[in-house]
Write a protein that holds these residues in place. Structure first.
Motif, mmCIF file in Angstrom:
data_model
loop_
_atom_site.group_PDB
_atom_site.id
_atom_site.type_symbol
_atom_site.label_atom_id
_atom_site.label_comp_id
_atom_site.label_asym_id
_atom_site.label_seq_id
_atom_site.Cartn_x
_atom_site.Cartn_y
_atom_site.Cartn_z
ATOM 1 N N MET A 8 0.782 -0.678 0.412
ATOM 2 C CA MET A 8 0.083 -0.042 0.484
ATOM 3 C C MET A 8 0.808 0.900 -0.133
ATOM 4 S SD MET A 8 -2.647 0.901 -0.347
ATOM 5 C CE MET A 8 -4.228 0.015 0.365
ATOM 6 N N GLY A 9 1.468 1.018 0.582
ATOM 7 C CA GLY A 9 3.121 2.180 0.358
ATOM 8 C C GLY A 9 2.956 2.792 -0.558
ATOM 9 N N ASP A 10 3.574 1.702 -1.597
ATOM 10 C CA ASP A 10 4.084 1.603 -2.964
ATOM 11 C C ASP A 10 2.992 1.938 -3.787
ATOM 12 O OD1 ASP A 10 6.705 0.583 -2.505
ATOM 13 O OD2 ASP A 10 6.911 -1.633 -3.129
ATOM 14 N N ALA A 11 2.113 1.565 -3.041
ATOM 15 C CA ALA A 11 0.721 2.557 -3.950
ATOM 16 C C ALA A 11 0.795 3.895 -4.188
ATOM 17 C CB ALA A 11 -0.426 1.691 -3.640
ATOM 18 N N LEU A 12 1.304 4.213 -2.617
ATOM 19 C CA LEU A 12 0.641 5.784 -2.490
ATOM 20 C C LEU A 12 1.849 6.432 -3.861
ATOM 21 C CD1 LEU A 12 0.361 6.010 1.338
ATOM 22 C CD2 LEU A 12 -1.300 6.768 -0.447
ATOM 23 N N ALA A 13 2.487 5.809 -2.895
ATOM 24 C CA ALA A 13 4.320 6.320 -3.720
ATOM 25 C C ALA A 13 3.659 6.544 -5.564
ATOM 26 C CB ALA A 13 5.311 5.549 -3.628
ATOM 27 N N VAL A 14 3.355 5.685 -5.801
ATOM 28 C CA VAL A 14 3.163 5.344 -7.562
ATOM 29 C C VAL A 14 2.220 6.541 -8.128
ATOM 30 C CG1 VAL A 14 2.333 4.260 -9.849
ATOM 31 C CG2 VAL A 14 3.973 2.949 -7.588
ATOM 32 N N ALA A 15 0.909 6.202 -7.577
ATOM 33 C CA ALA A 15 -0.540 7.796 -6.979
ATOM 34 C C ALA A 15 0.039 9.059 -7.534
ATOM 35 C CB ALA A 15 -1.411 6.798 -6.300
#
Length: 333
Positions: A174-181
């Motif tokens: 989920m942290g990666d999802a935040l960073a990518v978005a």
């Protein structure tokens, strides 16, 4: 060295498969749950991060702290100034690093980590925004957060259901999802990534231009079109590039004479003395601008199956030349 029995080996393999299955399912569940209310909270978190005028401060303790450090590094390398602060150290002075312009991102599976719950009220009073990623929507951190993102998992991959495994994988994803978005919302480009990774392979590919690796000036092989084939051969030998660029009196490129052209002359038993360089050269060679990326030169060479490129200015005048060896030396390929 002791060897395990076949039964022990099989159990290890079975546990590995089960661990991967549980952690994969945890991430798939996050994806399925990212609808309606959860999606709105995720989108609001992106709004907060995008509007951040200061820095993204990431925190967590234990395994969640390790995840937080990684996510802070990912934010920083993708265009969002970020750093990690240990919550225990924050209670002893490091909290002064957090300002009203920052966004504080807290990782805690329980949402009740004492070190975090002790400092979050103070952080909120400074005016900083709080994003919490927890496995408990009813937790203290979740209730205090401007945006709470649920990263709960059904069970840990640990056979005892104790060691943080699936929960940390879910938080990391989920942290990666935040960073990518966030990087997409910022319009972050490969060139931006390269500027923050100048020492890496991608940095070399995206920051190295043709002018940085070409052989220019006296090092560039060139022969006037009025010269003899013998003169061209001497230039090829002298410059050691397997070719010479053929130019007119104004230094505009009109052709290229390569080792391959030489072999074809020999195969046809053509006498050098009776043949002009114009008739022996390959006209209209592949050219490239010095301002393009060296990686584009690699792509052009691969697409046209050639080993050399001629570098020209906007008027077609010779500026330099490069071959595969030059690109290898620059570690572009």
């Amino acid at each position: 060295m002791t060897h395990q029995t076949s039964a022990q080996n099989q159990r290890a393999i079975d546990l590995a498969r089960e661990t991967l299955a549980i952690e994969a399912e945890a991430i798939l569940t996050l994806q399925k749950n990212l609808t309606q209310k959860n999606a709105e909270k995720f989108a609001y978190a992106i709004e907060l991060l995008l509007a951040c005028k200061g820095r993204i401060v990431v925190s967590g303790i234990g395994k969640s702290g390790h995840i937080g450090r990684k996510i802070a590094a990912t934010f920083a390398s993708t265009g969002s100034p970020a750093f990690f602060v240990h919550p225990a150290e924050a209670s002893h002075g490091d909290l002064g690093m957090v300002t009203q312009h920052d966004v504080f991102v807290a990782f805690s599976n329980s949402g009740e980590t004492s070190e975090l719950t002790a400092i979050v009220p103070i952080i909120k009073r400074t005016g900083a925004k709080l994003i919490a990623l927890t496995g408990n929507p009813e937790s203290s951190l979740a209730s205090l957060a401007d945006s709470h993102i649920n990263v709960s998992v059904e069970k840990e991959a640990c056979p005892l259901n104790l060691a943080p495994t699936a929960s940390t994988t879910a938080a990391l994803a989920m942290g990666d999802a935040l960073a990518v978005a966030l990087l997409d919302a910022r319009g972050f480009k490969p060139e931006d990534f390269a500027r923050s990774h100048p020492g890496g392979n991608l940095g070399r590919k995206l920051l190295t231009h043709v002018r940085d690796v070409m052989r220019g000036g006296a090092e560039a092989p060139r022969t006037n079109i009025k010269a003899s084939i013998t003169d061209a051969l001497l230039e090829i030998t002298s410059k050691r590039m397997g070719m010479t660029v053929v130019v007119d009196d104004s230094q505009k490129v009109v052709g290229i004479f390569t080792d391959g052209d030489l072999r074809r002359l020999i195969e046809k038993n053509i006498q050098f003395q009776g043949t002009s360089l114009k008739d022996a050269m390959t006209p209209n060679p592949r050219t490239i601008s010095p301002d393009l990326l060296a990686a584009e030169a690699v792509e052009m060479m691969e697409r046209h199956r050639i080993n050399q490129l001629v570098v020209v200015d906007a008027n077609g005048a010779l500026m330099g030349a490069l071959n595969l060896h030059d690109l290898f030396a620059a570690q572009v390929i």
